[in-house]
Design a protein around this motif. Structure first.
Motif, mmCIF file in Angstrom:
data_model
loop_
_atom_site.group_PDB
_atom_site.id
_atom_site.type_symbol
_atom_site.label_atom_id
_atom_site.label_comp_id
_atom_site.label_asym_id
_atom_site.label_seq_id
_atom_site.Cartn_x
_atom_site.Cartn_y
_atom_site.Cartn_z
ATOM 1 N N SER A 114 42.655 35.507 27.314
ATOM 2 C CA SER A 114 41.871 36.946 27.288
ATOM 3 C C SER A 114 40.489 36.479 27.330
ATOM 4 O O SER A 114 39.999 36.569 27.404
ATOM 5 C CB SER A 114 42.072 37.775 26.343
ATOM 6 O OG SER A 114 40.965 38.063 25.254
ATOM 7 N N LEU A 115 41.004 34.910 26.757
ATOM 8 C CA LEU A 115 39.559 33.741 26.464
ATOM 9 C C LEU A 115 38.769 33.920 27.632
ATOM 10 O O LEU A 115 38.127 33.406 27.624
ATOM 11 C CB LEU A 115 39.399 33.403 25.153
ATOM 12 C CG LEU A 115 38.280 32.314 24.846
ATOM 13 C CD1 LEU A 115 37.329 33.023 24.467
ATOM 14 C CD2 LEU A 115 38.525 31.360 23.547
ATOM 15 N N GLY A 116 39.971 33.097 28.235
ATOM 16 C CA GLY A 116 39.411 32.366 29.808
ATOM 17 C C GLY A 116 39.267 33.608 30.307
ATOM 18 O O GLY A 116 38.433 32.892 31.429
ATOM 19 N N MET A 117 39.533 34.639 30.812
ATOM 20 C CA MET A 117 39.522 35.467 31.596
ATOM 21 C C MET A 117 37.670 35.944 31.295
ATOM 22 O O MET A 117 36.695 36.093 32.217
ATOM 23 C CB MET A 117 40.216 36.890 31.304
ATOM 24 C CG MET A 117 40.877 36.819 31.611
ATOM 25 S SD MET A 117 42.388 38.482 31.721
ATOM 26 C CE MET A 117 43.681 38.106 32.441
ATOM 27 N N LYS A 118 37.405 36.000 30.137
ATOM 28 C CA LYS A 118 35.660 36.071 29.867
ATOM 29 C C LYS A 118 35.174 34.838 29.667
ATOM 30 O O LYS A 118 33.794 35.390 31.065
ATOM 31 C CB LYS A 118 35.861 36.638 28.292
ATOM 32 C CG LYS A 118 35.917 38.070 27.545
ATOM 33 C CD LYS A 118 35.591 38.043 26.352
ATOM 34 C CE LYS A 118 34.190 38.890 26.320
ATOM 35 N NZ LYS A 118 34.506 40.046 26.692
ATOM 36 N N SER A 119 35.609 33.594 29.999
ATOM 37 C CA SER A 119 34.223 32.784 29.855
ATOM 38 C C SER A 119 34.630 32.795 31.675
ATOM 39 O O SER A 119 33.205 32.453 31.821
ATOM 40 C CB SER A 119 35.821 31.801 29.429
ATOM 41 O OG SER A 119 35.707 31.371 28.559
ATOM 42 N N ASN A 120 35.442 33.154 32.170
ATOM 43 C CA ASN A 120 35.041 33.133 33.608
ATOM 44 C C ASN A 120 34.587 34.477 34.469
ATOM 45 O O ASN A 120 34.225 34.726 35.839
ATOM 46 C CB ASN A 120 36.762 33.016 34.712
ATOM 47 C CG ASN A 120 36.743 31.464 34.454
ATOM 48 O OD1 ASN A 120 36.278 30.807 35.318
ATOM 49 N ND2 ASN A 120 38.512 31.054 33.699
ATOM 50 N N ASN A 121 33.844 35.361 33.075
ATOM 51 C CA ASN A 121 33.369 36.610 33.538
ATOM 52 C C ASN A 121 34.458 37.236 34.794
ATOM 53 O O ASN A 121 33.785 38.496 35.777
ATOM 54 C CB ASN A 121 31.945 36.484 34.387
ATOM 55 C CG ASN A 121 31.431 36.292 33.621
ATOM 56 O OD1 ASN A 121 31.349 35.896 32.169
ATOM 57 N ND2 ASN A 121 30.687 34.903 34.089
ATOM 58 N N LEU A 122 35.740 37.550 34.330
ATOM 59 C CA LEU A 122 36.537 38.475 35.225
ATOM 60 C C LEU A 122 36.884 39.494 34.326
ATOM 61 O O LEU A 122 36.138 39.941 33.198
ATOM 62 C CB LEU A 122 38.181 37.940 34.878
ATOM 63 C CG LEU A 122 37.841 36.486 36.054
ATOM 64 C CD1 LEU A 122 39.201 35.733 35.710
ATOM 65 C CD2 LEU A 122 37.738 37.268 36.726
ATOM 66 N N ASP A 123 36.893 40.901 34.683
ATOM 67 C CA ASP A 123 36.436 41.693 34.215
ATOM 68 C C ASP A 123 38.346 42.618 34.039
ATOM 69 O O ASP A 123 38.674 43.109 33.485
ATOM 70 C CB ASP A 123 36.662 43.378 35.358
ATOM 71 C CG ASP A 123 35.179 43.096 35.253
ATOM 72 O OD1 ASP A 123 34.621 42.547 34.880
ATOM 73 O OD2 ASP A 123 34.346 43.492 36.433
ATOM 74 N N SER A 124 39.265 41.479 34.305
ATOM 75 C CA SER A 124 40.716 41.850 33.843
ATOM 76 C C SER A 124 41.229 41.910 32.045
ATOM 77 O O SER A 124 40.413 41.529 31.517
ATOM 78 C CB SER A 124 41.464 40.617 34.523
ATOM 79 O OG SER A 124 40.741 39.825 35.466
ATOM 80 N N LYS A 125 41.846 42.908 32.122
ATOM 81 C CA LYS A 125 42.550 43.250 30.560
ATOM 82 C C LYS A 125 43.741 42.324 30.291
ATOM 83 O O LYS A 125 44.180 41.707 31.222
ATOM 84 C CB LYS A 125 42.398 44.165 30.379
ATOM 85 C CG LYS A 125 41.471 45.237 30.682
ATOM 86 C CD LYS A 125 40.525 45.545 30.366
ATOM 87 C CE LYS A 125 39.189 46.096 30.351
ATOM 88 N NZ LYS A 125 38.306 45.956 29.693
#
Ligand SMILES: Cc1ncc(C[n+]2csc(CCOP(=O)(O)OP(=O)(O)O)c2C)c(N)n1
Ligand SMILES: [Mg+2]
Length: 270
Positions: free
Chosen positions: A128-139
């Motif tokens: 989830s941290l990786g997704m946020k850092s890459n500005n992805l909307d995934s959960k």
């Protein structure tokens, strides 16, 4: 692979999944009926209603079964979604099979290797941290057991996800009050997880973990939370749906004999 279902369809599927769990575990004479039965509604609502579980989408939501011993219900759902052929279930827990006793990357649709309790939430926090850092909307959805909360490694993610404001991380507690060898309250009285997570800086919810409509609503509300990771305390019954298995720790990992199999199928009435 979009496979969204209505609430009514989910209710029917949950009945079928309970029967599938019993059939599978009886046929292979292997275990983990209790924790699989308690997670049926939670996982069904996530997979069939809420999450983007399209295997072809590299930015799909991730769903992590941190209580990896409930692999039977995970595999049944993944096969229903078409991640692999249903005939693979015949090889459950066999040497070389893509369906091992606990989830591995051999299985299409499995997002994290789990089984050692506490590992799944660690994967979930990092993803989830990786997704946020890459500005992805995934959960990232992560299902934990209440006995599992005794693992120290769980609390590293609980602390860090709050620090990093991981509002794309949704942890659901399968709060059935039973672990492998007894009641959670006797083995490690852990008091109120909702209050504990609140104190750690999470946004918390409580829900009946067998009520598909309530689960659907709470997961919708969770989508609106900003700046905090989300904890959902889902009250459940271990062994749900089979009277003689309910709330009994012996059914954590026990294979089902012929007599119990016949009683269970009769009770399920499907
Ligand atoms: C680190 C670790 N310690 C012990 C085990 C053995 N174990 C497997 S399941 C389980 C009990 C889990 O209870 P809970 O988290 O409440 O799961 P549920 O009731 O949902 O089945 C234990 C102790 C394990 N898998 N990993
Ligand atoms: Mg439990």
């Amino acid at each position: 692979m979009s496979n969204k279902k209505s609430l009514e369809e989910i209710k029917c599927l949950c009945k079928k999944f309970r029967k599938d769990i019993i059939e599978l575990l009886y046929s292979k004479q292997t275990g983990h009926p209790g924790g699989s039965l308690s997670a049926v509604e939670i996982l069904s609502v996530i997979y069939f209603m809420k999450a983007n579980s399209n295997i072809d989408d590299k930015n799909r939501d991730r769903i992590i079964l941190s209580k990896g011993h409930a692999a039977p219900i995970l595999y049944i759902i993944l096969s229903e979604l078409g991640f692999f052929d249903k005939s693979e279930l015949d090889n459950f827990r066999q040497l070389g099979s893509i369906l091992q006793g606990h989830p591995t990357f051999k299985t299409p649709g499995v997002d994290a290797i789990t089984g050692p309790l506490g590992l799944g939430i660690s994967f979930a926090g990092g993803m989830s941290l990786g997704m946020k850092s890459n500005n992805l909307d995934s959960k990232v959805y992560c299902l934990l057991g209440d006995g599992e909360m005794q693992e120290g490694i769980v609390w590293e993610t609980v602390m860090s996800a709050a620090k990093f404001k991981q509002d794309n991380l949704i942890c659901i507690l399968d709060h059935n009050g039973v672990q492998l060898d007894g009641l959670v309250k006797d083995i490690m009285p852990s008091s109120d997880h909702v209050e504990i997570f609140k104190q750690f800086g999470w946004h918390t919810f409580s829900v009946d973990g067998h009520d598909v409509s309530a689960l659907s609503n709470v997961l919708d509300e969770a989508m609106t939370v900003k700046g905090k990771p989300i904890f959902i305390d889902a009250k459940t019954v271990k062994g749900k749906g089979i009277s003689f298995m309910e709330n009994k720790n012996i059914w954590h990992g026990k294979p089902i004999d012929k007599d119990c199999y016949e009683k269970a199928i009769k009770e399920l009435g499907v």
